[in-house]
Scaffold this active site. Sequence first.
Site, PDB file in Angstrom:
ATOM      1  N   ASP A  78       0.678  -1.278  -0.152  1.00 23.76           N
ATOM      2  CA  ASP A  78      -0.114  -0.230   0.060  1.00 23.76           C
ATOM      3  C   ASP A  78       0.796   1.371  -0.106  1.00 23.76           C
ATOM      4  O   ASP A  78       2.001   1.303   0.675  1.00 23.76           O
ATOM      5  CB  ASP A  78      -0.982   0.147   1.465  1.00 23.76           C
ATOM      6  CG  ASP A  78      -1.832   1.205   1.226  1.00 23.76           C
ATOM      7  OD1 ASP A  78      -3.105   0.704   0.726  1.00 23.76           O
ATOM      8  OD2 ASP A  78      -1.734   2.283   1.929  1.00 23.76           O
ATOM      9  N   ASN A  99      -2.646  13.271  -3.023  1.00 25.13           N
ATOM     10  CA  ASN A  99      -3.745  13.635  -3.896  1.00 25.13           C
ATOM     11  C   ASN A  99      -4.434  15.166  -3.743  1.00 25.13           C
ATOM     12  O   ASN A  99      -4.519  15.852  -4.505  1.00 25.13           O
ATOM     13  CB  ASN A  99      -4.847  12.724  -3.944  1.00 25.13           C
ATOM     14  CG  ASN A  99      -4.763  11.664  -5.188  1.00 25.13           C
ATOM     15  OD1 ASN A  99      -4.113  11.858  -6.169  1.00 25.13           O
ATOM     16  ND2 ASN A  99      -5.181  10.300  -4.851  1.00 25.13           N
ATOM     17  N   GLU A 110      -4.717   2.392  -4.426  1.00 24.62           N
ATOM     18  CA  GLU A 110      -3.021   2.365  -4.181  1.00 24.62           C
ATOM     19  C   GLU A 110      -2.470   1.070  -3.870  1.00 24.62           C
ATOM     20  O   GLU A 110      -1.391   1.278  -3.026  1.00 24.62           O
ATOM     21  CB  GLU A 110      -2.900   3.602  -3.456  1.00 24.62           C
ATOM     22  CG  GLU A 110      -3.358   3.395  -1.998  1.00 24.62           C
ATOM     23  CD  GLU A 110      -4.898   4.072  -1.560  1.00 24.62           C
ATOM     24  OE1 GLU A 110      -4.810   4.157  -0.338  1.00 24.62           O
ATOM     25  OE2 GLU A 110      -5.611   4.169  -2.474  1.00 24.62           O
ATOM     26  N   ASP A 131      -1.838   9.830 -10.035  1.00 20.99           N
ATOM     27  CA  ASP A 131      -1.566   8.914 -11.164  1.00 20.99           C
ATOM     28  C   ASP A 131      -0.243   8.799 -11.418  1.00 20.99           C
ATOM     29  O   ASP A 131       0.300   7.469 -11.704  1.00 20.99           O
ATOM     30  CB  ASP A 131      -2.432   9.292 -12.411  1.00 20.99           C
ATOM     31  CG  ASP A 131      -3.981   9.459 -12.326  1.00 20.99           C
ATOM     32  OD1 ASP A 131      -4.309   8.816 -11.327  1.00 20.99           O
ATOM     33  OD2 ASP A 131      -4.595  10.012 -13.143  1.00 20.99           O
ATOM     34  N   HIS A 152      -4.792  14.904  -8.707  1.00 22.22           N
ATOM     35  CA  HIS A 152      -4.744  13.592  -9.083  1.00 22.22           C
ATOM     36  C   HIS A 152      -3.747  13.237 -10.232  1.00 22.22           C
ATOM     37  O   HIS A 152      -3.680  12.124 -10.330  1.00 22.22           O
ATOM     38  CB  HIS A 152      -6.389  13.543  -9.451  1.00 22.22           C
ATOM     39  CG  HIS A 152      -7.261  13.163  -8.518  1.00 22.22           C
ATOM     40  ND1 HIS A 152      -7.406  12.283  -7.608  1.00 22.22           N
ATOM     41  CD2 HIS A 152      -8.334  14.468  -8.041  1.00 22.22           C
ATOM     42  CE1 HIS A 152      -8.415  12.530  -6.664  1.00 22.22           C
ATOM     43  NE2 HIS A 152      -9.056  13.880  -6.908  1.00 22.22           N
TER      44      HIS A 152
END
Length: 351
Positions: A232, A240, A275, A249, A245
């Site tokens: 994770d 974010n 994630e 990404d 975002h």
Amino acid sequence: METGINSFLINISLIFLFMSLTLYVMRTVLPIQPTSPLFVRFWFGVSNGLTAILLTINSIELGDARIDLRLIPIALSATFAGPFGAIVTLSLIFIGRTTLHGMSAPFIDSLLLLLVFFLFSLVMTRLPIRQGRGYAIYIGSGALLVLIQVRGSVNETIFINVFVPYFLMLSFGAWLCYWAAKKIETHLWMFLLHTHRATIDELTGLPNRYRTLEQMNDLEMSGKPWTLLVIDVDHFKQLNDTYGHLAGDAALRHIGQTLERHRPPSGFVGRYGGEEFLLVIEGGEGMTKVAEGIVQTVRHTTFEFQGEIIPMTISIGAAIAGHEPSMVVFERADEALYEAKRNGRNQVKFA
């Protein structure tokens, strides 16, 4: 006439069979074209050469004469695989004809026609012609060569009774085979495309959840020892919210590429969702060192977004599989992951 039609259908079926098997075996390297890797063009030429030999053996009887449709696989080979594919096909035909019939005057004439056809294919590759039109030119040129060869050596009755039906069969069969080849090629290409989309995560390029769980199931069924790491990305929501975002990404792609580059040789890494990533490793020895090494690698691999270096860390929950279902192993690793995050993140916990 019925015998001739039946033989024609058998010949076309032989071409379809070899063409379908060849395209299926080569489905991962489609489309086949003159610029394809050498081994692709070679094997495509071999397949068409074997097809041409079978067409010669199963030639069509028209009265007292025998004809065959070997010009179709030759044209297919030249059209798809270029001159190299054509010369491979022609070489196999030469070997096959020599083995079956030896050297003869008709054979020498045929060989000369094949050599002319090959030289013609060299010229064709230099012309900006669409594939379908080029194939039609190959067929038409081959038929013209046959016409030139036989027109002065047979009487009008034989020409009408034998070669007119031959040209009709050749034209119809050639169109049918090219149409089928393009349909099969398109179908296999679309199948691979949809398979890729169904098993690959578009953002990271890694196998998706379905494909990764399938790998876990395969290892479970194999009975071999294996280990699961549930990975994770730490503080991903904060990243974010702070950078947007697009940065999130980019971070996921960065983590995915890092995991892929540094996974063990027996490891299989995929994106589980959000994630989270999964690393499935065959074997159970030395996994603590492997997992801790991955945490350190991610921590020390620079992630830069729009000129700013953003620190990235991961937490890992790990479980070595026993004699239990793969989803039970996943639940144990997932619980270990939450323990790692509760204890401050940027670390490994084993179940």
